[in-house]
Design a protein around this motif. Sequence first.
Motif, PDB file in Angstrom:
ATOM      1  N   CYS A  43       0.831  -1.209   0.000  1.00 35.15           N
ATOM      2  CA  CYS A  43       0.000   0.000   0.000  1.00 35.15           C
ATOM      3  C   CYS A  43       0.860   1.251   0.000  1.00 35.15           C
ATOM      4  O   CYS A  43       0.587   2.209  -0.728  1.00 35.15           O
ATOM      5  N   ALA A  44       1.882   1.244   0.818  1.00 36.80           N
ATOM      6  CA  ALA A  44       2.776   2.400   0.887  1.00 36.80           C
ATOM      7  C   ALA A  44       3.472   2.634  -0.449  1.00 36.80           C
ATOM      8  O   ALA A  44       3.653   3.784  -0.879  1.00 36.80           O
ATOM      9  N   GLN A  45       3.847   1.557  -1.132  1.00 36.52           N
ATOM     10  CA  GLN A  45       4.547   1.701  -2.409  1.00 36.52           C
ATOM     11  C   GLN A  45       3.611   2.185  -3.507  1.00 36.52           C
ATOM     12  O   GLN A  45       4.049   2.895  -4.414  1.00 36.52           O
ATOM     13  N   VAL A  46       2.341   1.830  -3.452  1.00 31.68           N
ATOM     14  CA  VAL A  46       1.380   2.352  -4.426  1.00 31.68           C
ATOM     15  C   VAL A  46       1.352   3.879  -4.328  1.00 31.68           C
ATOM     16  O   VAL A  46       1.231   4.578  -5.332  1.00 31.68           O
ATOM     17  N   GLN A  47       1.508   4.393  -3.129  1.00 34.31           N
ATOM     18  CA  GLN A  47       1.448   5.840  -2.899  1.00 34.31           C
ATOM     19  C   GLN A  47       2.822   6.511  -2.963  1.00 34.31           C
ATOM     20  O   GLN A  47       2.905   7.725  -2.822  1.00 34.31           O
ATOM     21  N   ASN A  48       3.879   5.755  -3.189  1.00 36.93           N
ATOM     22  CA  ASN A  48       5.240   6.284  -3.165  1.00 36.93           C
ATOM     23  C   ASN A  48       5.543   7.070  -4.449  1.00 36.93           C
ATOM     24  O   ASN A  48       5.769   6.481  -5.501  1.00 36.93           O
ATOM     25  N   ALA A  65       5.834   0.474 -11.479  1.00 38.12           N
ATOM     26  CA  ALA A  65       6.175  -0.228 -10.234  1.00 38.12           C
ATOM     27  C   ALA A  65       5.086  -0.013  -9.196  1.00 38.12           C
ATOM     28  O   ALA A  65       4.740  -0.934  -8.443  1.00 38.12           O
ATOM     29  N   ARG A  66       4.515   1.171  -9.159  1.00 38.81           N
ATOM     30  CA  ARG A  66       3.422   1.451  -8.224  1.00 38.81           C
ATOM     31  C   ARG A  66       2.173   0.649  -8.599  1.00 38.81           C
ATOM     32  O   ARG A  66       1.468   0.129  -7.739  1.00 38.81           O
ATOM     33  N   GLN A  67       1.930   0.544  -9.899  1.00 43.69           N
ATOM     34  CA  GLN A  67       0.815  -0.284 -10.368  1.00 43.69           C
ATOM     35  C   GLN A  67       1.018  -1.737  -9.958  1.00 43.69           C
ATOM     36  O   GLN A  67       0.081  -2.395  -9.514  1.00 43.69           O
ATOM     37  N   LEU A  68       2.228  -2.232 -10.130  1.00 43.91           N
ATOM     38  CA  LEU A  68       2.521  -3.610  -9.768  1.00 43.91           C
ATOM     39  C   LEU A  68       2.276  -3.834  -8.277  1.00 43.91           C
ATOM     40  O   LEU A  68       1.768  -4.886  -7.885  1.00 43.91           O
ATOM     41  N   ALA A  69       2.620  -2.860  -7.458  1.00 42.85           N
ATOM     42  CA  ALA A  69       2.355  -2.983  -6.023  1.00 42.85           C
ATOM     43  C   ALA A  69       0.852  -3.189  -5.788  1.00 42.85           C
ATOM     44  O   ALA A  69       0.452  -4.040  -4.988  1.00 42.85           O
ATOM     45  N   GLY A  70       0.032  -2.452  -6.497  1.00 41.88           N
ATOM     46  CA  GLY A  70      -1.417  -2.623  -6.376  1.00 41.88           C
ATOM     47  C   GLY A  70      -1.896  -3.966  -6.881  1.00 41.88           C
ATOM     48  O   GLY A  70      -2.759  -4.608  -6.279  1.00 41.88           O
ATOM     49  N   ILE A  71      -1.331  -4.400  -7.976  1.00 44.73           N
ATOM     50  CA  ILE A  71      -1.705  -5.707  -8.529  1.00 44.73           C
ATOM     51  C   ILE A  71      -1.298  -6.822  -7.575  1.00 44.73           C
ATOM     52  O   ILE A  71      -2.064  -7.761  -7.343  1.00 44.73           O
ATOM     53  N   GLN A  72      -0.093  -6.710  -7.019  1.00 46.46           N
ATOM     54  CA  GLN A  72       0.357  -7.706  -6.046  1.00 46.46           C
ATOM     55  C   GLN A  72      -0.592  -7.739  -4.845  1.00 46.46           C
ATOM     56  O   GLN A  72      -0.939  -8.806  -4.351  1.00 46.46           O
ATOM     57  N   LEU A  73      -0.991  -6.577  -4.401  1.00 46.94           N
ATOM     58  CA  LEU A  73      -1.925  -6.491  -3.286  1.00 46.94           C
ATOM     59  C   LEU A  73      -3.233  -7.196  -3.622  1.00 46.94           C
ATOM     60  O   LEU A  73      -3.729  -8.016  -2.857  1.00 46.94           O
ATOM     61  N   LYS A  74      -3.767  -6.893  -4.789  1.00 41.46           N
ATOM     62  CA  LYS A  74      -5.018  -7.535  -5.225  1.00 41.46           C
ATOM     63  C   LYS A  74      -4.863  -9.047  -5.298  1.00 41.46           C
ATOM     64  O   LYS A  74      -5.732  -9.792  -4.844  1.00 41.46           O
ATOM     65  N   ASN A  75      -3.742  -9.492  -5.826  1.00 44.26           N
ATOM     66  CA  ASN A  75      -3.534 -10.929  -6.006  1.00 44.26           C
ATOM     67  C   ASN A  75      -3.284 -11.680  -4.703  1.00 44.26           C
ATOM     68  O   ASN A  75      -3.350 -12.906  -4.687  1.00 44.26           O
ATOM     69  N   THR A  76      -2.992 -10.967  -3.635  1.00 41.99           N
ATOM     70  CA  THR A  76      -2.858 -11.622  -2.335  1.00 41.99           C
ATOM     71  C   THR A  76      -4.209 -11.760  -1.642  1.00 41.99           C
ATOM     72  O   THR A  76      -4.317 -12.442  -0.625  1.00 41.99           O
ATOM     73  N   ILE A  77      -5.232 -11.125  -2.214  1.00 46.32           N
ATOM     74  CA  ILE A  77      -6.558 -11.111  -1.595  1.00 46.32           C
ATOM     75  C   ILE A  77      -7.553 -11.974  -2.359  1.00 46.32           C
ATOM     76  O   ILE A  77      -8.466 -12.546  -1.771  1.00 46.32           O
ATOM     77  N   VAL A  78      -7.387 -12.082  -3.658  1.00 44.14           N
ATOM     78  CA  VAL A  78      -8.382 -12.773  -4.478  1.00 44.14           C
ATOM     79  C   VAL A  78      -7.704 -13.616  -5.559  1.00 44.14           C
ATOM     80  O   VAL A  78      -6.601 -13.301  -5.990  1.00 44.14           O
TER      81      VAL A  78
END
Length: 136
Positions: A43-48, A55-68
């Motif tokens: 989350c912090a990296q998405v906002q970095n 790279a910020r987009q990938l942080a969000g995608i990684q986050l999504k993929n850890t949830i669903v």
Amino acid sequence: MADRLAEALVHAVSGDITKRGPAEKMLKEFEQRNFPMYLQQLCAQVQNPKLPIPARQLAGIQLKNTIVARDEQRRHELEKRWLLLQQQIRGNIKMQLLHTLNVDEEKLRNIAAQVVAKVAAIEIPRNQWRGLVPQL
């Protein structure tokens, strides 16, 4: 962890396969080593603002993929893992996601909206994110 995660995200979107492979491995290791911290740092990296947008987009995608996940059995496992996180950690992540909906970069807003939708799909049926609609 923050600096190493940022570096891994940058390398994971690199066109250089010799950097991308090890970076993807490192991301998986971060997730396995300390899942709650990994999510918060994503989350912090998405906002970095120091990171490139991909790279910020990938942080969000990684986050999504850890949830669903698409696979139903895997999806249930990920939902359970999400719900087992401390409520305070989930709350911090949700707050950061909602803040990301207001950033200037449309690509980041889009991925944040996707993650918010996935978290909401898990929590709203369980009465666990009552304040979402008013916050939107």
